[in-house]
Design an enzyme around this catalytic site. Structure first.
Site, PDB file in Angstrom:
ATOM      1  N   LEU A  58       0.719  -6.441   1.140  1.00 35.24           N
ATOM      2  CA  LEU A  58       2.020  -6.412   0.462  1.00 35.24           C
ATOM      3  C   LEU A  58       2.708  -5.100   0.798  1.00 35.24           C
ATOM      4  O   LEU A  58       2.088  -4.042   0.646  1.00 35.24           O
ATOM      5  CB  LEU A  58       1.831  -6.409  -1.057  1.00 35.24           C
ATOM      6  N   HIS A  59       3.932  -5.127   1.224  1.00 42.12           N
ATOM      7  CA  HIS A  59       4.653  -3.859   1.364  1.00 42.12           C
ATOM      8  C   HIS A  59       6.169  -4.006   1.299  1.00 42.12           C
ATOM      9  O   HIS A  59       6.884  -3.016   1.279  1.00 42.12           O
ATOM     10  CB  HIS A  59       4.273  -3.152   2.660  1.00 42.12           C
ATOM     11  N   ARG A  60       6.691  -5.243   1.289  1.00 42.09           N
ATOM     12  CA  ARG A  60       8.153  -5.413   1.299  1.00 42.09           C
ATOM     13  C   ARG A  60       8.744  -4.838   0.025  1.00 42.09           C
ATOM     14  O   ARG A  60       8.237  -5.119  -1.085  1.00 42.09           O
ATOM     15  CB  ARG A  60       8.540  -6.887   1.341  1.00 42.09           C
ATOM     16  N   ASP A 102       3.248 -10.485   2.973  1.00 42.59           N
ATOM     17  CA  ASP A 102       4.708 -10.494   3.107  1.00 42.59           C
ATOM     18  C   ASP A 102       5.129  -9.843   4.427  1.00 42.59           C
ATOM     19  O   ASP A 102       6.294  -9.543   4.635  1.00 42.59           O
ATOM     20  CB  ASP A 102       5.375  -9.823   1.900  1.00 42.59           C
ATOM     21  N   ARG A 150       3.388   2.785   0.566  1.00 43.71           N
ATOM     22  CA  ARG A 150       4.474   2.441  -0.356  1.00 43.71           C
ATOM     23  C   ARG A 150       3.931   1.635  -1.551  1.00 43.71           C
ATOM     24  O   ARG A 150       4.278   1.896  -2.703  1.00 43.71           O
ATOM     25  CB  ARG A 150       5.497   1.605   0.421  1.00 43.71           C
TER      26      ARG A 150
END
Ligand code: UD1
Length: 386
Positions: free
Chosen positions: A220-222, A298, A255
């Site tokens: 996940l990083h969006r 994502d 992030r």
């Protein structure tokens, strides 16, 4: 050095900035080296990504030489980061005097360098052109649309891209369907992939992946998924449901780690079925994907890599700019609603996961096609003797 009786050497300034650029650029540099001395590559890193975990281990794993130039721009708002890349890139480019600037993908560095080059009259080459999510809330979508408009030569990974570029007014003779350079890298490194059991053992959980149903992998990083605490919480709660059924490996992007801490959600990933990991090196990530029962992500790149590996992928977004991964590959778009994610996941566990087929030209030869087309184009433009 050019010689009167030999074709001129063309120096290509090749730009990387963020992690997903590195595996795309590695085979391109190798393909240019193979056409030396007619083509030569100068590798410039903008420094958009700077953590060791996001950088150096990629360069060494990919056998890519250290950048010739590093602009060390670091993080910032989109405007700050893009502006800082532009400000530092212009004098660096002026010094190199390239025949063309080559950019890959859709990160802020891609657009920033394309804009500088275009305004200086240096041809721009975009690798991975024409992908569209049609979602302008994604920063990458803006970067894609604008980079393509600035580019002289556009290399595409799938056939939908050409139609899209034509709709946006780009002349057909500038568009070349060459396949997927990221899959060049994947295929050439597959036999070096590090298995999940090794990754788990190194993380101090040697038997973590021992499960008859196999293991799941989550990335996940969006911003749309991790910057909103409510969405992030919901995704992590869904991760726990998955962790109850299959071990879940979860490499954390910086992030994402920062957002989990800021939102006070650490306790959600402290779960016996979840193994939170630092950002993985390329060979580790490749091994984790290859061995997974299912990948939830994502990331755009992971959607393509799982398609190449025929591993079922559940995409935690409402759309994809890479439709071929759904039409032909192993990808299912689930969005972020827990019920939709769990339905897709349960389908995989019940034996109904997609494996798909590998798209045309995802064959390990994309970078070689790019090098030959680019060289011919530069020679014709310069009036060189072939
Ligand atoms: C960028 C790309 C995205 C790509 C992703 C892969 C853009 C708009 N986004 O997103 O398309 O999928 O890279 O990782 O270009 N940070 C660190 N160390 C680093 C880099 C980032 O700690 O080496 C942290 C910083 O807090 C930074 C945040 O991550 O503010 C976001 O970094 P940034 O480069 O702005 O975007 P990514 O989310 O990494």
């Amino acid at each position: 050095m050019s010689h009167p009786s030999s074709p001129a050497a063309h120096r290509i300034l090749c730009v990387v900035g963020a992690r997903p650029n590195f595996m795309k650029m590695a085979p391109i540099i190798a393909a240019f080296d193979a056409l030396a001395p007619q083509l030569s590559a100068v590798l410039l890193h903008t420094g958009q990504h700077y953590d060791v975990a996001m950088n150096h281990q990629y360069f060494s794993a990919l056998g890519m030489r250290a950048p010739d130039i590093n602009l060390e721009v670091g993080s910032g708002s989109h405007a700050q980061q893009t502006a800082e890349v532009m400000r530092r890139f212009e004098p660096a480019m002026d010094e190199v005097k390239p025949s063309a600037v080559l950019v890959v993908g859709d990160v802020n560095s891609t657009l920033a360098c394309a804009l500088v080059a275009c305004k200086r009259g240096i041809p721009v080459v975009h690798v991975e052109a024409g992908l569209r999510s049609y979602d302008r809330t994604m920063p990458e979508e803006i970067n894609r649309v604008l980079t393509d408009q600035l580019s002289d030569l556009l290399f595409t990974t799938e056939s939908s891209a050409r139609e899209q570029l034509l709709r946006e007014g780009i002349e057909g003779d500038r568009i070349h369907f060459v396949g997927n350079v990221m899959i060049d890298t994947l295929l050439s490194n597959l036999d070096r992939a590090v298995p999940a059991s090794t990754v788990a053992a190194l993380a101090g959980r040697p038997h973590f992946t021992d499960n008859e149903q196999g293991y799941a992998l989550l990335t996940l990083h969006r911003p749309a998924n991790v910057d909103d605490p409510a969405i992030l919480r919901s995704l992590l709660e869904t991760a726990r449901l998955i962790g109850n059924r299959t071990p879940l490996l979860f490499p954390l992007h910086p992030r994402t780690r920062a957002m989990i801490e800021r939102a006070g959600l650490q306790s959600l990933i402290d779960h016996p079925g979840i193994l939170a990991l630092p950002p993985m090196g390329y060979l580790e990530m490749l091994g984790l994907m290859r061995g997974a029962r299912v990948v939830l992500t994502d990331s755009g790149g992971v959607q393509e890599e799982t398609t190449a590996l025929s591993v079922p992928c559940i995409t935690l977004r409402e759309n994809t700019e890479r439709p071929i991964t759904v039409e032909q590959g192993s990808n299912t778009i689930a969005g972020v609603e827990p019920s939709a994610i769990m339905a897709a996941y349960n389908k995989v566990l019940a034996g109904g996961g997609k494996t798909g087929r590998v798209p045309l030209f995802w064959d390990g030869q994309a970078a070689g096609r790019i090098a030959h087309i680019l060289l011919r184009w530069l020679q014709e433009r310069a009036g060189d003797q072939p």
